[in-house]
Scaffold this motif. Structure first.
Motif, PDB file in Angstrom:
ATOM      1  N   UNK A 203       0.771  -1.219   0.144  1.00 48.99           N
ATOM      2  CA  UNK A 203      -0.085  -0.036  -0.026  1.00 48.99           C
ATOM      3  C   UNK A 203       0.897   1.343   0.159  1.00 48.99           C
ATOM      4  N   UNK A 204       0.450   2.470  -0.420  1.00 47.83           N
ATOM      5  CA  UNK A 204       0.986   3.568  -0.858  1.00 47.83           C
ATOM      6  C   UNK A 204       1.601   4.077   0.709  1.00 47.83           C
ATOM      7  N   UNK A 205       0.868   3.908   1.670  1.00 48.96           N
ATOM      8  CA  UNK A 205       1.191   4.373   3.240  1.00 48.96           C
ATOM      9  C   UNK A 205       2.881   3.775   3.404  1.00 48.96           C
ATOM     10  N   UNK A 206       2.840   2.546   2.954  1.00 53.72           N
ATOM     11  CA  UNK A 206       4.219   1.954   3.393  1.00 53.72           C
ATOM     12  C   UNK A 206       5.262   2.281   2.472  1.00 53.72           C
ATOM     13  N   UNK A 207       5.370   3.477   1.514  1.00 53.07           N
ATOM     14  CA  UNK A 207       6.352   3.839   0.837  1.00 53.07           C
ATOM     15  C   UNK A 207       7.606   3.770   1.503  1.00 53.07           C
ATOM     16  N   UNK A 208       7.763   4.441   2.505  1.00 50.54           N
ATOM     17  CA  UNK A 208       8.880   4.645   3.236  1.00 50.54           C
ATOM     18  C   UNK A 208       9.524   3.446   4.222  1.00 50.54           C
ATOM     19  N   UNK A 209       8.724   2.424   4.293  1.00 46.63           N
ATOM     20  CA  UNK A 209       9.068   1.561   5.239  1.00 46.63           C
ATOM     21  C   UNK A 209      10.155   0.430   4.459  1.00 46.63           C
ATOM     22  N   UNK A 210      10.519   0.475   3.269  1.00 42.04           N
ATOM     23  CA  UNK A 210      11.302  -0.157   2.381  1.00 42.04           C
ATOM     24  C   UNK A 210      11.571   0.285   1.077  1.00 42.04           C
ATOM     25  N   UNK A 211      12.702   0.236   0.404  1.00 45.02           N
ATOM     26  CA  UNK A 211      13.015   0.545  -1.032  1.00 45.02           C
ATOM     27  C   UNK A 211      11.853   0.451  -1.821  1.00 45.02           C
ATOM     28  N   UNK A 212      11.283   1.381  -2.536  1.00 46.48           N
ATOM     29  CA  UNK A 212       9.968   1.342  -3.030  1.00 46.48           C
ATOM     30  C   UNK A 212      10.171   1.650  -4.557  1.00 46.48           C
ATOM     31  N   UNK A 213       9.299   1.125  -5.700  1.00 44.60           N
ATOM     32  CA  UNK A 213       9.275   1.736  -6.900  1.00 44.60           C
ATOM     33  C   UNK A 213       7.787   2.221  -6.869  1.00 44.60           C
ATOM     34  N   UNK A 214       7.582   3.512  -7.133  1.00 45.16           N
ATOM     35  CA  UNK A 214       6.359   4.018  -7.349  1.00 45.16           C
ATOM     36  C   UNK A 214       5.969   4.224  -8.651  1.00 45.16           C
ATOM     37  N   UNK A 215       4.759   3.791  -9.273  1.00 47.48           N
ATOM     38  CA  UNK A 215       4.265   3.709 -10.493  1.00 47.48           C
ATOM     39  C   UNK A 215       2.980   4.586 -10.340  1.00 47.48           C
ATOM     40  N   UNK A 216       2.848   5.430 -11.601  1.00 45.68           N
ATOM     41  CA  UNK A 216       1.934   6.164 -11.884  1.00 45.68           C
ATOM     42  C   UNK A 216       1.285   7.235 -10.626  1.00 45.68           C
ATOM     43  N   UNK A 217       2.386   7.491  -9.966  1.00 43.74           N
ATOM     44  CA  UNK A 217       2.340   8.366  -8.732  1.00 43.74           C
ATOM     45  C   UNK A 217       3.521   8.953  -8.560  1.00 43.74           C
ATOM     46  N   UNK A 218       3.529  10.007  -7.623  1.00 38.53           N
ATOM     47  CA  UNK A 218       4.694  10.559  -7.175  1.00 38.53           C
ATOM     48  C   UNK A 218       4.890  10.394  -5.582  1.00 38.53           C
ATOM     49  N   UNK A 219       6.079  10.269  -5.086  1.00 38.28           N
ATOM     50  CA  UNK A 219       6.123  10.087  -3.274  1.00 38.28           C
ATOM     51  C   UNK A 219       7.334  10.392  -3.072  1.00 38.28           C
ATOM     52  N   UNK A 220       7.786  11.243  -2.047  1.00 39.97           N
ATOM     53  CA  UNK A 220       8.925  11.399  -1.529  1.00 39.97           C
ATOM     54  C   UNK A 220       9.539  10.063  -0.859  1.00 39.97           C
ATOM     55  N   UNK A 221      10.806   9.823  -1.436  1.00 46.31           N
ATOM     56  CA  UNK A 221      11.359   8.600  -0.811  1.00 46.31           C
ATOM     57  C   UNK A 221      11.523   7.466  -1.914  1.00 46.31           C
ATOM     58  N   UNK A 222      10.740   7.682  -2.804  1.00 49.60           N
ATOM     59  CA  UNK A 222      10.834   6.374  -3.752  1.00 49.60           C
ATOM     60  C   UNK A 222      12.116   6.239  -4.411  1.00 49.60           C
ATOM     61  N   UNK A 223      12.229   4.914  -4.520  1.00 52.32           N
ATOM     62  CA  UNK A 223      13.526   4.192  -5.057  1.00 52.32           C
ATOM     63  C   UNK A 223      13.934   4.522  -6.392  1.00 52.32           C
ATOM     64  N   UNK A 224      12.718   4.511  -7.296  1.00 49.82           N
ATOM     65  CA  UNK A 224      12.338   4.674  -8.663  1.00 49.82           C
ATOM     66  C   UNK A 224      11.070   5.117  -8.911  1.00 49.82           C
TER      67      UNK A 224
END
Length: 358
Positions: free
Chosen positions: A7-28
């Motif tokens: 889920x998007x809220x877990x973005x910063x809990x581990x290196x994460x690829x973000x698709x069709x969105x933007x988010x601080x801390x995305x690995x890619x």
């Protein structure tokens, strides 16, 4: 390496690829959103297209991350997430997946393509199951839910099921057939003698004159390569829409910037003799509409097909309306050169200059 959805809220809990969105801390980031940090070599018209490009470039920094997320559920984003989780199958079906993402996001497809019907079946299946099991696009706020939270349930249901439909669309016929049949009937109308299509490439406009409102997947087919559609229906019913192609960073061709529709609405209101008024959405809406007013439409209603909302009769005859629209944009775009990768600041500045000249 196997990847998994979070889920998007877990973005910063581990290196994460973000698709069709933007988010601080995305690995890619793999998104076609305006100004997104998608690597230049991976840019595509759709976010799914960027994800597929990434599969061809395994050394891309950040692609080693195993977690994948998106902050909303739509067909383009879902296909991109699914491709990263199922790379071998995705590359095997890459042309089909690209068609699905484009049809889902831009609502346009070349019906002569040999995979067009399969793409429509998959899009129709996704839409039907989404509405039956969850909620319609942009429907989360009405249910007092946040899209980035609620959409995780959609991903959890759809991700394990797409592969079967790619290999055997008949498995989902009960879900996709009703919408598929309606769109194919509408395509036949658009390609038949009762419909006339006129294109104005210099201003990026396609005019579709046809008897009745039609589903977007049919209506926007003739508009490939342009960014506005003026629909002229019998009974002097009209809608003008900026397509989603100018909300995102389109990679394949240059575009003109969206311009505010207020001055055009004012001009049409000067001509309108019914009690209704011409109204419009702002340029940052995903698909701004210019239309005669009625009950205010929600975002979900505006996103729904034209044949699912009331479109009111105008006193203006079709030829006059078309002339006014073409003249407005012809003057407004004079001196503006199409280009790729407009920033929102540049789009808004172009609109300010146009308004000052009027």
């Amino acid at each position: 390496m196997s990847r998994y959805f979070v889920p998007f809220q877990a973005l910063r809990h581990q290196p994460t690829i973000v698709v069709d969105s933007t988010g601080l801390g995305a690995a890619l980031t793999l998104a076609h959103w305006r100004g997104a940090a998608t690597p230049v070599a991976l840019r595509g018209d759709t976010s799914a297209g960027s994800a597929l490009r990434a599969l061809h470039a395994p050394d891309t920094p950040g692609l080693q991350a195993r977690a994948v997320t998106a902050n909303h559920f739509d067909i383009d984003g879902f296909v991109g997430v699914w491709a990263l989780l199922n790379p071998e199958l995705a590359l095997r079906h890459e042309p089909l997946l690209r068609l699905v993402a484009t049809l889902g996001d831009f609502r346009e497809i070349d019906w002569q393509h040999p995979l067009a019907d399969h793409a429509l079946q998959l899009v129709s299946w996704l839409n039907a199951e989404e509405k039956a099991r969850f909620y319609e696009p942009f429907g989360a706020p009405a249910r007092r839910r946040r899209e980035d939270e609620a959409s995780a349930e959609k991903f959890a249901w759809f991700l394990p099921r797409l592969a079967e439909l790619l290999e055997n669309p008949e498995a989902g016929r009960a879900a996709w057939e009703p919408a598929f049949a309606l769109v194919k009937q509408a395509v036949a109308v658009l390609q038949g003698p009762v419909t006339t299509v006129r294109r104005y490439p210099a201003i990026g406009l396609t005019v579709v004159q046809t008897p009745e409102p039609l589903p977007y997947y049919a209506l926007f087919g003739p508009s490939i390569g342009t960014d506005m559609v003026l629909s002229l229906y019998d009974g002097q019913r009209y809608e003008l829409e900026y397509k989603y192609t100018t909300w995102i960073d389109l990679e394949s061709r240059p575009t003109l910037p969206r311009l505010p529709l207020g001055a055009l609405a004012d001009r049409l209101n000067d001509l309108e003799t019914t009690t209704r008024r011409w109204t419009h959405d702002g340029i940052t809406d995903t698909g701004p509409l210019l239309r005669l007013s009625g009950r205010v439409l929600s975002k979900a209603q505006r996103y729904a097909d034209p044949d699912q909302r009331p479109i009111f009769a105008s006193s203006i005859v079709p030829a006059e309306l078309e002339r006014e629209v073409v003249a407005f944009f012809g003057a407004a775009y004079a001196g503006i050169e199409p280009k790729k990768y407009w920033s929102w600041a540049e789009v808004k500045a172009a609109g300010v200059e146009e308004e000052m000249e009027n």
